[in-house]
Write a protein that holds these residues in place. Structure first.
Motif, PDB file in Angstrom:
ATOM      1  N   LEU A 203      -3.475   7.386   2.543  1.00  0.00           N
ATOM      2  CA  LEU A 203      -2.804   5.817   2.746  1.00  0.00           C
ATOM      3  C   LEU A 203      -4.310   4.773   3.346  1.00  0.00           C
ATOM      4  N   ALA A 204      -4.772   5.095   4.236  1.00  0.00           N
ATOM      5  CA  ALA A 204      -5.549   4.377   4.598  1.00  0.00           C
ATOM      6  C   ALA A 204      -6.980   4.250   3.733  1.00  0.00           C
TER       7      ALA A 204
ATOM      8  N   ALA B 259       0.634  -1.300   0.070  1.00  0.00           N
ATOM      9  CA  ALA B 259       0.518   0.130   0.025  1.00  0.00           C
ATOM     10  C   ALA B 259       0.281   1.541  -0.071  1.00  0.00           C
ATOM     11  N   PRO B 260       1.589   1.351   1.129  1.00  0.00           N
ATOM     12  CA  PRO B 260       2.533   2.488   0.153  1.00  0.00           C
ATOM     13  C   PRO B 260       3.228   2.881  -0.343  1.00  0.00           C
ATOM     14  N   ASP B 261       3.957   1.684  -1.560  1.00  0.00           N
ATOM     15  CA  ASP B 261       4.286   2.342  -2.611  1.00  0.00           C
ATOM     16  C   ASP B 261       2.823   2.778  -3.529  1.00  0.00           C
ATOM     17  N   ILE B 262       1.948   1.921  -3.853  1.00  0.00           N
ATOM     18  CA  ILE B 262       0.889   1.995  -4.048  1.00  0.00           C
ATOM     19  C   ILE B 262       0.107   3.492  -3.904  1.00  0.00           C
ATOM     20  N   HIS B 263       0.183   3.883  -3.075  1.00  0.00           N
ATOM     21  CA  HIS B 263      -0.350   5.144  -2.549  1.00  0.00           C
ATOM     22  C   HIS B 263       0.976   6.633  -2.662  1.00  0.00           C
ATOM     23  N   ALA B 264       2.344   6.133  -2.717  1.00  0.00           N
ATOM     24  CA  ALA B 264       2.938   7.207  -3.467  1.00  0.00           C
ATOM     25  C   ALA B 264       2.258   7.485  -5.369  1.00  0.00           C
TER      26      ALA B 264
ATOM     27  N   THR C 129       7.378  -0.728  -0.222  1.00  0.00           N
ATOM     28  CA  THR C 129       6.415  -2.977   0.377  1.00  0.00           C
ATOM     29  C   THR C 129       7.448  -3.419   1.217  1.00  0.00           C
ATOM     30  N   THR C 130       6.874  -4.188   2.133  1.00  0.00           N
ATOM     31  CA  THR C 130       7.176  -5.103   2.895  1.00  0.00           C
ATOM     32  C   THR C 130       7.047  -5.851   2.866  1.00  0.00           C
ATOM     33  N   ILE C 131       7.557  -6.846   3.500  1.00  0.00           N
ATOM     34  CA  ILE C 131       6.970  -8.165   3.285  1.00  0.00           C
ATOM     35  C   ILE C 131       6.490  -8.694   5.014  1.00  0.00           C
ATOM     36  N   TYR C 132       5.261  -9.032   4.933  1.00  0.00           N
ATOM     37  CA  TYR C 132       4.813  -9.161   6.646  1.00  0.00           C
ATOM     38  C   TYR C 132       4.693  -9.559   7.216  1.00  0.00           C
ATOM     39  N   PRO C 133       5.585 -10.041   7.994  1.00  0.00           N
ATOM     40  CA  PRO C 133       6.478 -10.450   9.591  1.00  0.00           C
ATOM     41  C   PRO C 133       5.393 -12.606   9.218  1.00  0.00           C
TER      42      PRO C 133
END
Length: 219
Positions: A37-38, A16-21, A84-88
């Motif tokens: 972002l929400a 979402a952060p990349d898509i948002h940006a 983009t990050t990988i979930y824990p």
């Protein structure tokens, strides 16, 4: 061994952060305002065209903007990977499943090229034998065709689809495939309102869920 098909955005990765940006870059170029972002998390799930339509609706932008927004968004999508990050627990969970001999695939509404780009960037591509993107076939989720194509490409054996949303649940139901819901993604409804055979918030639980679903299908 089981065939395990995963959704991507909101299931394995938080994109979402990349898509948002990227969307806000597109909007800035058109003078169309910004989304939060929400809102981005809320609008993700049905592919680029629907994401753009939901964005336009939220900002009151005219239909005439649609084609340009889609084109500009797609033009930058392959490179939208840096935030983009990988979930824990995802990598560890995939290593366990892959190491046990299960066959893994991706079935996402993200277009195939940016899907493969982000998988390579995050070193996740090594786990997946098959990648079905939102434009790989003429149909996209919740149509069952992409999930069925992924399962067919993986061969024979018990199957399970792992996703995070109402779209994924509907896809699994249409394909008559067991569904495991990751509850920390982009769902819009309470967990109890989304049809699933199992739900989880920790990828350490997924191997046990896969084994239980496989046993249930075989029996």
């Amino acid at each position: 061994m089981a065939r395990i098909v995963f959704d991507l955005d909101g299931t394995l990765i938080d994109s979402a952060p990349d898509i948002h940006a990227l969307m806000n870059e597109v909007l800035a170029a058109l003078g169309g305002g910004e989304i939060t972002l929400a809102q981005t998390r809320e609008f993700i799930g049905n592919g680029v065209d629907v994401f753009v339509r939901r964005t336009r609706t939220a900002l009151g932008l005219p239909d005439a903007f649609h084609a340009a927004m889609v084109a500009q968004f797609r033009a930058g999508y392959d490179d939208a990977v840096s935030l983009t990050t990988i979930y824990p627990g995802v990598v560890e969970g995939l290593e366990v499943l892959h190491g046990a001999g299960h066959r893994l695939a991706i079935c996402t509404n993200k277009p195939e090229a940016p899907c493969r780009a982000v998988l390579a960037h995050l070193d996740l591509a090594r786990f997946f034998d098959v990648v079905i993107g939102g434009d790989t076939l003429a149909q996209s989720k919740p149509d069952p065709a992409p999930l069925r194509a992924a399962l067919e490409a993986l061969g024979e054996g018990p199957a399970i689809f792992v996703g995070d949303s109402e779209v994924d649940a509907a896809t699994a139901k249409a394909a008559e495939t067991p569904f495991a819901l990751f509850t920390e993604g982009y769902r819009k409804s309470p967990v109890e309102e989304i049809r699933s055979d199992a739900s989880f918030d920790d990828f350490a639980r997924l191997p046990d869920i896969v084994n239980a679903c496989a046993v249930q299908v075989i029996s």
